[in-house]
Design a protein around this motif. Structure first.
Motif, PDB file in Angstrom:
ATOM      1  N   ASP A  33      26.489 -29.517  56.819  1.00  0.00           N
ATOM      2  CA  ASP A  33      26.986 -29.492  58.183  1.00  0.00           C
ATOM      3  C   ASP A  33      26.916 -30.712  59.021  1.00  0.00           C
ATOM      4  OD1 ASP A  33      28.258 -26.793  57.869  1.00  0.00           O
ATOM      5  OD2 ASP A  33      26.614 -25.864  58.641  1.00  0.00           O
ATOM      6  N   LYS A  34      26.032 -31.649  58.355  1.00  0.00           N
ATOM      7  CA  LYS A  34      25.833 -32.844  59.078  1.00  0.00           C
ATOM      8  C   LYS A  34      26.907 -33.582  59.253  1.00  0.00           C
ATOM      9  CE  LYS A  34      22.380 -36.676  59.038  1.00  0.00           C
ATOM     10  NZ  LYS A  34      22.019 -36.311  60.430  1.00  0.00           N
ATOM     11  N   GLU A  35      27.797 -33.786  58.226  1.00  0.00           N
ATOM     12  CA  GLU A  35      28.933 -34.683  58.533  1.00  0.00           C
ATOM     13  C   GLU A  35      30.077 -34.221  59.316  1.00  0.00           C
ATOM     14  OE1 GLU A  35      30.866 -34.997  54.582  1.00  0.00           O
ATOM     15  OE2 GLU A  35      29.264 -36.330  53.721  1.00  0.00           O
ATOM     16  N   GLN A  36      30.006 -32.735  59.454  1.00  0.00           N
ATOM     17  CA  GLN A  36      31.006 -31.960  60.585  1.00  0.00           C
ATOM     18  C   GLN A  36      30.245 -32.477  61.835  1.00  0.00           C
ATOM     19  OE1 GLN A  36      31.271 -27.986  59.895  1.00  0.00           O
ATOM     20  NE2 GLN A  36      32.649 -27.663  61.591  1.00  0.00           N
ATOM     21  N   VAL A  37      29.021 -32.324  62.027  1.00  0.00           N
ATOM     22  CA  VAL A  37      28.554 -32.562  63.467  1.00  0.00           C
ATOM     23  C   VAL A  37      28.532 -33.981  63.677  1.00  0.00           C
ATOM     24  CG1 VAL A  37      26.220 -32.412  64.751  1.00  0.00           C
ATOM     25  CG2 VAL A  37      26.726 -30.681  63.014  1.00  0.00           C
ATOM     26  N   GLU A  38      28.509 -34.922  62.661  1.00  0.00           N
ATOM     27  CA  GLU A  38      28.548 -36.473  63.059  1.00  0.00           C
ATOM     28  C   GLU A  38      30.128 -36.566  63.406  1.00  0.00           C
ATOM     29  OE1 GLU A  38      27.280 -38.325  59.675  1.00  0.00           O
ATOM     30  OE2 GLU A  38      25.278 -38.341  60.249  1.00  0.00           O
ATOM     31  N   ARG A  39      31.133 -35.910  62.817  1.00  0.00           N
ATOM     32  CA  ARG A  39      32.500 -36.074  63.106  1.00  0.00           C
ATOM     33  C   ARG A  39      32.467 -35.492  64.914  1.00  0.00           C
ATOM     34  NH1 ARG A  39      33.832 -34.951  57.938  1.00  0.00           N
ATOM     35  NH2 ARG A  39      33.937 -32.605  58.380  1.00  0.00           N
ATOM     36  N   HIS A  40      31.882 -34.400  64.903  1.00  0.00           N
ATOM     37  CA  HIS A  40      32.121 -34.100  66.494  1.00  0.00           C
ATOM     38  C   HIS A  40      31.336 -35.185  67.210  1.00  0.00           C
ATOM     39  CE1 HIS A  40      34.027 -30.192  65.154  1.00  0.00           C
ATOM     40  NE2 HIS A  40      32.855 -29.785  64.839  1.00  0.00           N
ATOM     41  N   TRP A  41      30.523 -35.725  66.812  1.00  0.00           N
ATOM     42  CA  TRP A  41      29.684 -36.674  67.712  1.00  0.00           C
ATOM     43  C   TRP A  41      30.641 -37.901  68.233  1.00  0.00           C
ATOM     44  CZ3 TRP A  41      25.029 -36.908  70.105  1.00  0.00           C
ATOM     45  CH2 TRP A  41      24.442 -38.111  70.589  1.00  0.00           C
ATOM     46  N   VAL A  42      31.197 -38.335  67.119  1.00  0.00           N
ATOM     47  CA  VAL A  42      32.223 -39.319  67.162  1.00  0.00           C
ATOM     48  C   VAL A  42      33.529 -38.933  68.332  1.00  0.00           C
ATOM     49  CG1 VAL A  42      33.534 -40.971  66.283  1.00  0.00           C
ATOM     50  CG2 VAL A  42      31.648 -40.418  65.204  1.00  0.00           C
ATOM     51  N   ILE A  43      33.977 -37.712  68.156  1.00  0.00           N
ATOM     52  CA  ILE A  43      35.146 -37.453  68.882  1.00  0.00           C
ATOM     53  C   ILE A  43      34.738 -37.284  70.328  1.00  0.00           C
ATOM     54  CG2 ILE A  43      36.752 -35.529  69.090  1.00  0.00           C
ATOM     55  CD1 ILE A  43      36.598 -35.099  66.189  1.00  0.00           C
ATOM     56  N   PHE A  44      33.564 -36.710  70.406  1.00  0.00           N
ATOM     57  CA  PHE A  44      32.811 -36.389  71.684  1.00  0.00           C
ATOM     58  C   PHE A  44      32.545 -37.822  72.651  1.00  0.00           C
ATOM     59  CE2 PHE A  44      29.165 -35.485  74.543  1.00  0.00           C
ATOM     60  CZ  PHE A  44      29.820 -34.841  75.451  1.00  0.00           C
TER      61      PHE A  44
END
Length: 245
Positions: A86-97
């Motif tokens: 789930d780290k890649e998914q959280v990083e994507r949310h981070w960039v979108i945020f």
């Protein structure tokens, strides 16, 4: 509690937090989109005290979501190890945020400037509003923003900020996000290709153009094949001309 059971609980808790962040990102996108749409009516014949109150309430909702999402994403990325699920998914949310914060801050600055140009503190100030030809109202947009719910199980109380301090706070959040978490933007891969709908539409248009070209070629060939000959079984002169040509 055994180590295996503890790890299972940690994984379930992390997945729940990731799902909460995903829902929060979707809620933030809806609220900021409504805020942006209502902001376009500032300074027009649609402007008024009701619009400015709705903008203030929508901004407050967005501030609560941003504060909670920032805190949870920061905690997840600091605790997660490299290569963890789930780290890649959280990083994507981070960039979108990050992108959402920057866009929202730009809208806040635009609202601040327009409210300074059109203060509406006195009745005569309405004479300066521009008749942009708008009809209807922004109540439907404000209602959509009000229906958005915060995905947190427990709602944290956040201090309300005025517009100027809200803009400054976003700068502080962005700086903290870049300093405390090392997530290179170019290393985050998207889950789908960009402009998928546009590419599919363009491909469809090319297929239609090719089919039209094929039809035109068929028509030209048919016209060339029948030129100089009437194709009638009783036309002897035409048959002789076709043979000679």
């Amino acid at each position: 509690m055994s180590r295996w059971r503890q790890s299972v609980v940690e994984i379930q808790t992390r997945k729940r937090q990731v799902n909460e962040c995903e829902r929060a990102q979707a809620a933030l996108s809806k609220v900021t989109a409504c805020f942006q749409q209502m902001a376009t009516s500032l300074g027009s014949n649609m402007d008024g005290s009701f619009l400015r109150e709705e903008l203030e309430e929508t901004r407050t909702v967005a501030h609560k979501i941003c504060s909670g999402l920032h805190r949870r994403l920061l905690s997840l990325l600091i605790e997660m190890e490299q290569g963890q699920e789930d780290k890649e998914q959280v990083e994507r949310h981070w960039v979108i945020f990050l992108s959402s914060l920057e866009n929202f801050q730009r809208d806040l600055k635009k609202v601040k400037v327009l409210q300074e140009i059109f203060p509406l503190t006195q009745r005569k100030d309405r004479q300066a509003l521009i008749n942009a030809g708008y009809a209807g109202g922004t109540s439907e947009v404000a209602a959509r923003a009000a229906m958005v719910q915060t995905p947190w199980l427990s709602v944290e109380e956040t201090a309300s900020l005025d517009l100027k301090n809200h803009i400054v706070e976003i700068d502080v959040l962005l700086e903290e996000m870049f300093q405390r978490v090392n997530v290179p933007l170019w290393s985050v891969e998207p889950t789908q290709e960009a402009w998928v709908e546009g590419i599919s539409t363009q491909d469809g248009g090319q297929e239609e153009d090719e089919s039209l070209e094929d039809i035109m070629e068929v028509e030209v060939v048919s016209q060339n094949s029948t030129s100089g000959c009437c194709n009638h079984h009783n036309c002897k002169v035409g048959c002789l001309l076709c043979l000679l040509s």
